[in-house]
Design a protein around this motif. Sequence first.
Motif, mmCIF file in Angstrom:
data_model
loop_
_atom_site.group_PDB
_atom_site.id
_atom_site.type_symbol
_atom_site.label_atom_id
_atom_site.label_comp_id
_atom_site.label_asym_id
_atom_site.label_seq_id
_atom_site.Cartn_x
_atom_site.Cartn_y
_atom_site.Cartn_z
ATOM 1 N N UNK A 284 0.850 -1.188 0.000
ATOM 2 C CA UNK A 284 0.000 0.000 0.000
ATOM 3 C C UNK A 284 0.884 1.235 0.000
ATOM 4 N N UNK A 285 0.700 2.101 -1.011
ATOM 5 C CA UNK A 285 1.471 3.336 -1.160
ATOM 6 C C UNK A 285 0.479 4.484 -1.041
ATOM 7 N N UNK A 286 0.544 5.212 0.068
ATOM 8 C CA UNK A 286 -0.530 6.146 0.393
ATOM 9 C C UNK A 286 -0.001 7.401 1.072
ATOM 10 N N UNK A 287 -0.614 8.546 0.734
ATOM 11 C CA UNK A 287 -0.356 9.773 1.458
ATOM 12 C C UNK A 287 1.009 10.397 1.238
ATOM 13 N N UNK A 288 1.708 10.007 0.178
ATOM 14 C CA UNK A 288 3.025 10.569 -0.129
ATOM 15 C C UNK A 288 2.882 11.770 -1.068
ATOM 16 N N UNK A 289 3.914 12.611 -1.142
ATOM 17 C CA UNK A 289 3.827 13.789 -2.013
ATOM 18 C C UNK A 289 5.175 14.128 -2.626
ATOM 19 N N UNK A 290 5.117 14.704 -3.830
ATOM 20 C CA UNK A 290 6.317 15.095 -4.579
ATOM 21 C C UNK A 290 5.908 16.053 -5.682
ATOM 22 N N UNK A 291 6.899 16.551 -6.443
ATOM 23 C CA UNK A 291 6.591 17.366 -7.609
ATOM 24 C C UNK A 291 5.918 16.524 -8.680
ATOM 25 N N UNK A 292 6.442 15.331 -8.949
ATOM 26 C CA UNK A 292 5.836 14.396 -9.900
ATOM 27 C C UNK A 292 5.984 12.979 -9.355
ATOM 28 N N UNK A 293 4.998 12.148 -9.658
ATOM 29 C CA UNK A 293 5.020 10.811 -9.080
ATOM 30 C C UNK A 293 4.886 10.860 -7.569
ATOM 31 N N UNK A 294 3.766 11.376 -7.098
ATOM 32 C CA UNK A 294 3.574 11.489 -5.661
ATOM 33 C C UNK A 294 3.751 10.166 -4.943
ATOM 34 N N UNK A 295 3.226 9.086 -5.531
ATOM 35 C CA UNK A 295 3.402 7.758 -4.954
ATOM 36 C C UNK A 295 4.684 7.096 -5.408
ATOM 37 N N UNK A 296 4.850 6.994 -6.741
ATOM 38 C CA UNK A 296 6.003 6.311 -7.335
ATOM 39 C C UNK A 296 6.471 7.074 -8.560
ATOM 40 N N UNK A 297 7.798 7.200 -8.727
ATOM 41 C CA UNK A 297 8.374 7.775 -9.943
ATOM 42 C C UNK A 297 9.424 6.818 -10.503
ATOM 43 N N UNK A 298 9.248 6.455 -11.771
ATOM 44 C CA UNK A 298 10.143 5.511 -12.473
ATOM 45 C C UNK A 298 10.750 6.291 -13.629
ATOM 46 N N UNK B 254 -0.075 12.180 -9.831
ATOM 47 C CA UNK B 254 -0.255 12.096 -8.389
ATOM 48 C C UNK B 254 0.036 10.731 -7.816
ATOM 49 N N UNK B 255 -0.372 9.673 -8.542
ATOM 50 C CA UNK B 255 -0.100 8.314 -8.094
ATOM 51 C C UNK B 255 1.220 7.794 -8.610
ATOM 52 N N UNK B 256 1.360 7.766 -9.940
ATOM 53 C CA UNK B 256 2.542 7.178 -10.592
ATOM 54 C C UNK B 256 2.992 8.067 -11.742
ATOM 55 N N UNK B 257 4.317 8.223 -11.855
ATOM 56 C CA UNK B 257 4.918 8.899 -13.013
ATOM 57 C C UNK B 257 5.953 7.973 -13.622
ATOM 58 N N UNK B 258 5.906 7.818 -14.957
ATOM 59 C CA UNK B 258 6.938 7.065 -15.667
ATOM 60 C C UNK B 258 7.472 7.922 -16.809
ATOM 61 N N UNK B 259 8.779 7.857 -17.026
ATOM 62 C CA UNK B 259 9.398 8.607 -18.118
ATOM 63 C C UNK B 259 8.759 8.223 -19.451
ATOM 64 N N UNK B 260 8.377 9.182 -20.266
ATOM 65 C CA UNK B 260 7.756 8.862 -21.554
ATOM 66 C C UNK B 260 8.664 8.001 -22.433
ATOM 67 N N UNK B 261 8.063 7.043 -23.126
ATOM 68 C CA UNK B 261 8.821 6.198 -24.045
ATOM 69 C C UNK B 261 9.219 7.008 -25.278
ATOM 70 N N UNK B 262 10.490 6.903 -25.667
ATOM 71 C CA UNK B 262 10.962 7.542 -26.900
ATOM 72 C C UNK B 262 12.185 6.772 -27.383
ATOM 73 N N UNK B 263 12.954 7.366 -28.269
ATOM 74 C CA UNK B 263 14.113 6.667 -28.833
ATOM 75 C C UNK B 263 15.186 6.399 -27.779
ATOM 76 N N UNK B 264 15.173 7.163 -26.690
ATOM 77 C CA UNK B 264 16.187 6.998 -25.642
ATOM 78 C C UNK B 264 15.729 6.057 -24.533
ATOM 79 N N UNK B 265 14.446 6.087 -24.210
ATOM 80 C CA UNK B 265 13.934 5.333 -23.071
ATOM 81 C C UNK B 265 12.751 4.472 -23.487
ATOM 82 N N UNK B 266 12.790 3.213 -23.094
ATOM 83 C CA UNK B 266 11.695 2.292 -23.344
ATOM 84 C C UNK B 266 11.279 1.665 -22.011
ATOM 85 N N UNK B 267 10.432 2.343 -21.246
ATOM 86 C CA UNK B 267 10.050 1.832 -19.934
ATOM 87 C C UNK B 267 9.360 0.472 -20.025
ATOM 88 N N UNK B 268 9.777 -0.451 -19.161
ATOM 89 C CA UNK B 268 9.147 -1.772 -19.054
ATOM 90 C C UNK B 268 8.267 -1.741 -17.812
#
Length: 296
Positions: free
Chosen positions: A68-82, A108-122
């Motif tokens: 359970x990931x709850x009540x966290x805060x950040x600029x982006x990806x309040x819960x999780x940032x990948x 607010x919940x999850x942020x993942x880096x956008x997929x492009x030629x440099x990054x391919x998030x799994x």
Amino acid sequence: VGAHVSILDTTIESNTSPASGGGIYVSNGTTSASLNTSRSTINNNTSVYGGGGIYFAGTAGAQIVNTTISGNSADHGGGVSYETPTNGAYFNLIYTTVARNHASGTGGGVYTTPADSSYQPDVATVAALIADNTATTYQDWDGSMTSTTSSLIEDASGVTNFGQLNGNNLFNYDPLLDPVLRSLGGATKVHRLLPGSVAIDQVNDLRDEDHRSVKRAQLGATDATLLDMGAYEESRLEAEIWQMASKTFSVTHTTVSNASYSNGQATNLQATAANQFVTYATPAALTNASYHVFVG
């Protein structure tokens, strides 16, 4: 840290980072790093940049299960940032609830880096529940996935690609989560699913236990063979105990037969006088046993 870390039956709360990763920060050093969590709660942590609860980047991988990931805060990806994933990086969100986190920017919940030629998030979700998060843009999720399986995302407007869709996914539905983290058995606190939640009895899968070590599957609504989305497995018996606990001690018992034990009947306590209880005969779908119900 370039290390392999496993976190079990642990609460990580009320930490602050001047950079990223208020609760947990994982990044590759000279070797790849990995994070595994299970039956844990990551709550009320804060970071200035990404990942109020969890931040991981580079070749780091994360397997988040029954958490359970709850009540966290950040600029982006309040819960999780990948972020900025490279070859070998992965992010698996499995039977996990990400709720009530906040981002002053996006995701607010999850942020993942956008997929492009440099990054391919799994990125893979399996029976994950992401809801009730807040942000300036994209309340629950900002980014893409490789596969989405039997998961609920309340605000799916920020998902740029769901990847391969499997099972019964629910997008733009309110799961009716209890807003309060509670001790309901197990080592750490959870958000329970309230009666009538669309996340109950939705997943056709084989899993042993939920966040609290409660056996999956339970008879949550109408099917004792289907599992619930998120970290918490609802049982109708537990829901009835919660309703009874809110009544007065001056009671009138009305017995309901197995044939009447329907979804509508199971929630009719509120339809009669405040002090009237309904006593249910054990339905065939519910194994005869002694049940311990935790109310916190």
